[in-house]
Design an enzyme around this catalytic site. Structure first.
Site, mmCIF file in Angstrom:
data_model
loop_
_atom_site.group_PDB
_atom_site.id
_atom_site.type_symbol
_atom_site.label_atom_id
_atom_site.label_comp_id
_atom_site.label_asym_id
_atom_site.label_seq_id
_atom_site.Cartn_x
_atom_site.Cartn_y
_atom_site.Cartn_z
ATOM 1 N N LYS A 257 1.593 0.406 7.516
ATOM 2 C CA LYS A 257 1.796 -0.654 7.402
ATOM 3 C C LYS A 257 2.433 -1.530 8.585
ATOM 4 O O LYS A 257 2.262 -2.841 9.171
ATOM 5 C CB LYS A 257 2.296 -0.878 5.963
ATOM 6 N N THR A 258 3.235 -0.954 8.932
ATOM 7 C CA THR A 258 4.717 -0.986 9.493
ATOM 8 C C THR A 258 3.698 -1.187 11.233
ATOM 9 O O THR A 258 4.148 -2.282 12.019
ATOM 10 C CB THR A 258 5.486 0.391 9.737
ATOM 11 N N SER B 10 -1.664 3.948 -18.921
ATOM 12 C CA SER B 10 -3.198 4.003 -19.090
ATOM 13 C C SER B 10 -3.169 5.820 -18.998
ATOM 14 O O SER B 10 -4.170 6.302 -19.142
ATOM 15 C CB SER B 10 -3.669 3.585 -17.457
ATOM 16 N N GLY C 270 0.777 -0.843 -0.212
ATOM 17 C CA GLY C 270 -0.306 -0.140 0.013
ATOM 18 C C GLY C 270 1.513 1.527 -0.025
ATOM 19 O O GLY C 270 2.099 0.983 -0.119
ATOM 20 N N PRO C 271 0.537 2.261 -0.253
ATOM 21 C CA PRO C 271 0.779 3.599 -0.042
ATOM 22 C C PRO C 271 1.274 4.186 1.087
ATOM 23 O O PRO C 271 1.179 3.686 2.596
ATOM 24 C CB PRO C 271 -0.152 4.910 -1.115
ATOM 25 N N PRO C 272 2.965 4.931 1.021
ATOM 26 C CA PRO C 272 3.235 5.141 1.936
ATOM 27 C C PRO C 272 1.934 6.031 3.249
ATOM 28 O O PRO C 272 0.857 6.683 2.804
ATOM 29 C CB PRO C 272 4.118 6.769 1.815
ATOM 30 N N GLY C 273 1.796 5.326 4.780
ATOM 31 C CA GLY C 273 1.303 6.130 5.232
ATOM 32 C C GLY C 273 -0.112 5.790 5.397
ATOM 33 O O GLY C 273 -0.965 6.273 6.264
ATOM 34 N N VAL C 274 -0.203 4.101 4.972
ATOM 35 C CA VAL C 274 -1.683 3.546 4.861
ATOM 36 C C VAL C 274 -1.861 2.655 6.734
ATOM 37 O O VAL C 274 -3.126 2.189 6.637
ATOM 38 C CB VAL C 274 -2.041 3.033 4.260
ATOM 39 N N LYS D 211 -7.153 5.546 -7.475
ATOM 40 C CA LYS D 211 -7.751 6.360 -8.743
ATOM 41 C C LYS D 211 -8.584 6.967 -8.763
ATOM 42 O O LYS D 211 -8.965 8.315 -8.719
ATOM 43 C CB LYS D 211 -7.731 5.700 -10.595
#
Length: 824
Positions: free
Chosen positions: A377-378, A730, A371-375, A773
């Site tokens: 995960k860590t 795309s 996933g994108p940074p800051g969601v 998107k």
């Protein structure tokens, strides 16, 4: 033009010069060897040019001109790279070696000089003139120089260890002075430039003087080398004596330790090995290394190396483990407390816990949060470790490019260490920790190895039962470890690793998600960190939404946390300014050095400050947010979503989440037809623009365009934010619509965005990152989306919050998209 040489040794040479000697000869350039007349030298050649010259000489009476290069590193030398003077030589023998090199045995005949060069594309070829060497055997000065050179040369051979003693006998057997000179010059170790000067001379007396000077210099250097050797031998003898004494002391100390029952280092290590409860193969290795340590002197470098290895071996966890907390309700409560939403990842983790309740262990599960940074995960991995009651270790793989960082260094290297995996196990102290391999998609590869290949043994359940670290040199069981990996994008993960992991996607947050996360998690954490949790600070929904919409533009919540912290810092400064204005702080008149900062009382505990704050709520609304954070960084774009000609809005998917991709097209008169692409586009995106233009030109009638709409025109396609690299297929449909709009003069709907790859036949192909998107479109107020038909099945799995308010139109071809893109 014959050379005047008064000696019988040169009878054959005179005969060659008088009649048989060919003036036009192949030239053999040498890098680091000078051949002198009357000497036989073996030469290795491998360059095509040199092989061709030797082959040609074999066909021409075996005579060749040998010359040295001014710069040995030149691979393909020309005449400018060679000295003018060399030696005419005869090829005695040629051998082909197994490594495709030629070993050529050359006999120097006499010195020569390049008189004229010839053009030859295969090898160098020149006309050679012989050099006359003048001398008189009856000359007294020459006789003295010959005798002096003989004495010096004998001294040199005695000190120079690389030359055999037979060299003196060979020198004394030569009668001719010129022959003696060439023999001595050939056997002296000197620079090539100095030897070349000896060869170029034509006055034998001067040449003898130069050679004696050179030998004297070499004798001085050899004397210095002998002095250094003597000093080194003395130092070695001292060290040997010291070693012998130390060995005696060590032996006596061992006996004293045994008699007195003292605990030496080795005894302590032996006890640690017994307490470590090592498995059989590790115990065997430990005893073997301990025995080596017994026989190694304390002062030896190997002693500390072996001791460090044994300490590492016994400090690793081999059996110690933490008890898993397998209460599924407890785990669910912790995950809900730590994280808002993320229902799918949480369900998958609870399934993992459920299986653990049945089996007690689960070796085949390697989870990968993408996933994108800051969601989160860590932090989600930390919550899993806390819920299970396991130790948590994080390993950052970003930028790792050395295989040894995973597998460790072999102990033959100075400063060798185990790899990150084994070091993490030592740090955890248990055999079943949770190890987070962070940023697994950021690993690199270079000449030091491929760390992703080394990770295969770590993450493959079939192999990590016996993980072999280069430092340990024994197998270590990693099967009890719960490995969790994280990545920003799936396609950057090496495929062999991707095959061994279960992907769990953490998607971008919606506005409502960010609002709830800010209220439940971010605000309480920052207030406690800043010591402001005793103050009644209330963020209104309008204030938080203003930060979310106008001060951050991200998939996660990192920038949101920074902006909230910035607001609280400025609020703290205002409160302190107001308080000190009412209650001036009076410093004691005593010496400032007597004031101790250790006795300072935090402001929230000051009774006057508590009274000043009172129970009144400090409300941070949208007006206060703008006051503290100044002008918004991202203004609402809904008022800019008007219809425009030649401007289309695309949707992009990057490692930081989704974003909009506006594309602008202008058509201008030009001398010739031209397509200009700007905006730092990648190759794939450039090809999409070319394919779009080709499709429109071949189907101009279907779009009501003039057949000559592109003739004598420059079509300029620009993607704003040119400093940011952009690539991907795309944007094909977006570029196509923008070109059609610019060519036809029809405006494209401003409240519409599109995504999809386009073929030359007008088909719209599937794309990735559709969820991100759609979120990017919602952030700026776009409500109508055109997507590929093949992506329609992806929408079924999307949360309802994402799809609310969106009018999505799946299309298979460009023709189907036209009615949605252009207003009727």
């Amino acid at each position: 033009m014959a050379k005047k040489i008064l000696t019988k040794d040169f009878a054959e040479i005179n005969e060659v010069i008088d009649g048989i000697f060919p003036r036009r000869l192949p030239v053999l350039p040498l890098r680091d060897t000078i051949i002198f007349p009357n000497m036989i030298f073996p030469v290795l050649i491998g360059r095509v040019q040199s092989m061709a010259a030797v082959s040609q000489a074999l066909e021409r009476d075996k005579i060749i001109f040998v010359d040295i290069q001014k710069k040995p590193e030149v691979e393909d030398p020309k005449f400018n790279d060679l000295y003018k003077v060399g030696v005419v030589a005869k090829i005695v023998q040629v051998l082909r070696l197994p490594n495709n090199l030629f070993k050529v045995l050359l006999e120097g005949m006499f010195p020569g000089k390049i008189k004229k060069t010839y053009k030859n594309s295969v090898f160098l070829e020149a006309e050679i003139a012989d050099i006359e060497v003048f001398f008189d055997k009856s000359d007294k000065e020459l006789q003295v120089l010959v005798r002096y050179l003989g004495d010096l040369f004998k001294q040199y051979i005695t000190k120079e260890r690389t030359l055999p003693n037979d060299t003196i006998l060979a020198y004394e057997s030569i009668q001719d002075p010129l022959h003696k000179f060439y023999f001595a010059a050939a056997n002296v170790r000197a620079k090539l430039e100095d030897k070349q000067q000896l060869l170029e001379g034509s006055d034998l007396n001067k040449q003898f003087f130069q050679l004696t000077t050179l030998i004297n210099t070499e004798l001085d250097l050899l004397s210095i080398e002998d002095e250094i050797d003597t000093k080194v031998n003395i130092a070695i003898q001292k060290n040997q004596k010291k070693y012998y004494v130390q060995e005696q002391i060590r032996t006596l100390q061992q006996e004293l330790d045994e008699e007195d029952g003292g605990q030496s280092e080795i005894t302590e290590l032996k006890e640690k090995i017994e307490k470590a409860q090592l498995p059989p193969h590790a115990l065997e290795k430990a005893n073997e290394e301990l025995e080596k340590l017994r026989k190694t002197p304390n002062m030896s470098p190997d002693f500390s190396v072996n001791r460090t290895y044994l300490e590492m071996l016994v400090s690793l966890p081999w059996h110690l483990r933490t008890d898993d907390v397998l209460n599924i309700n407890h785990v669910k409560q912790i995950l809900d407390d730590d994280h808002y939403d993320l229902e799918k990842p949480k369900d998958r983790i609870l399934e993992y816990i459920a299986i653990l309740n049945f089996t007690g262990q689960l070796r085949r599960q390697i989870l990968c949060f993408v996933g994108p940074p800051g969601v989160g995960k860590t932090s989600l991995a930390k919550s899993i470790a806390r819920a299970l009651g396991r130790k948590f270790i994080r390993i950052s793989l970003g930028g790792v490019r050395d295989e040894a960082e995973i597998r460790g260094h072999r102990r033959t290297y100075i400063g060798a260490l185990p790899g990150k995996i084994i070091q993490s196990m030592k740090k955890a102290g248990t055999v079943n920790p949770v190890i987070l391999l962070d940023e697994i998609d950021k690993m690199s590869t270079d000449f030091r190895g491929d760390p992703s290949s080394a990770l295969l043994e770590v993450l493959d359940p079939e192999q990590n039962i016996s993980f072999n670290d280069h430092y340990l040199e024994i197998d270590y069981d990693l099967s009890n470890v719960l490995f969790i990996t994280t990545a920003n994008v799936r396609y950057d993960i090496p495929l062999p690793l991707l095959d061994r992991m279960e992907i769990i996607e953490l998607n971008s947050y919606l506005e409502n998600d960010k609002l709830q996360i800010a209220k439940r998690h971010i605000l309480p954490k920052i207030l406690e960190e800043f010591g402001m949790d005793h103050i009644n600070i209330v963020f209104s929904d309008a204030g938080l939404l203003k930060i979310i919409r106008q001060y951050t533009r991200e998939s996660g919540v990192r920038n949101l946390e920074r902006e909230i912290a910035s607001v609280l810092r400025k609020l703290a400064k205002d409160l302190l300014s107001q308080f000190t204005a009412l209650e001036p702080i009076a410093l004691e008149t005593a010496d400032a050095q007597t004031i101790s900062t250790e006795t300072a009382v935090p402001l929230p505990q000051n009774p006057k400050f508590v009274k000043f704050i009172g129970k009144k709520d400090r409300v941070i609304d949208d007006i206060a947010v703008e006051k503290y954070l100044a002008a918004p960084r991202f203004k609402e774009k809904k008022d800019k979503l008007d219809d425009k000609i030649g401007v289309a809005t695309g949707l992009a998917w990057t490692s930081t989440g989704g974003d909009i991709l506006p594309i602008e097209v202008s058509i201008m008169p030009a001398a010739t037809e031209k397509l200009t692409l700007t905006g730092k586009l990648g190759d794939v995106m450039k090809e999409s623009a070319q394919a779009a233009l080709s499709f429109i030109r071949s189907n101009y009638q279907l779009f009501s365009l003039d057949e000559k709409f592109s003739q004598a025109k420059e079509i300029h396609v620009h993607v704003p934010e040119g400093a940011i690299p952009k690539d991907g297929p795309s944007a094909g449909i977006t570029m196509t619509m923008a070109i059609i709009s610019a060519a036809s003069g029809r405006a494209i709907r401003g409240d519409l965005a599109m995504t999809g790859e386009v073929t030359l036949r007008g088909n719209v192909l599937a794309i990735g990152g559709l969820k991100e998107k759609l979120l990017a479109a919602k952030r700026i107020g776009i409500t109508t989306i055109v997507i590929p038909k093949e992506n329609e099945r992806d929408i079924e799995d999307f949360p309802k919050d994402i799809l609310d308010g969106l009018d999505i139109h799946p299309v298979s071809t460009i023709y189907e998209a036209i009615p949605f893109v252009f207003r009727q």
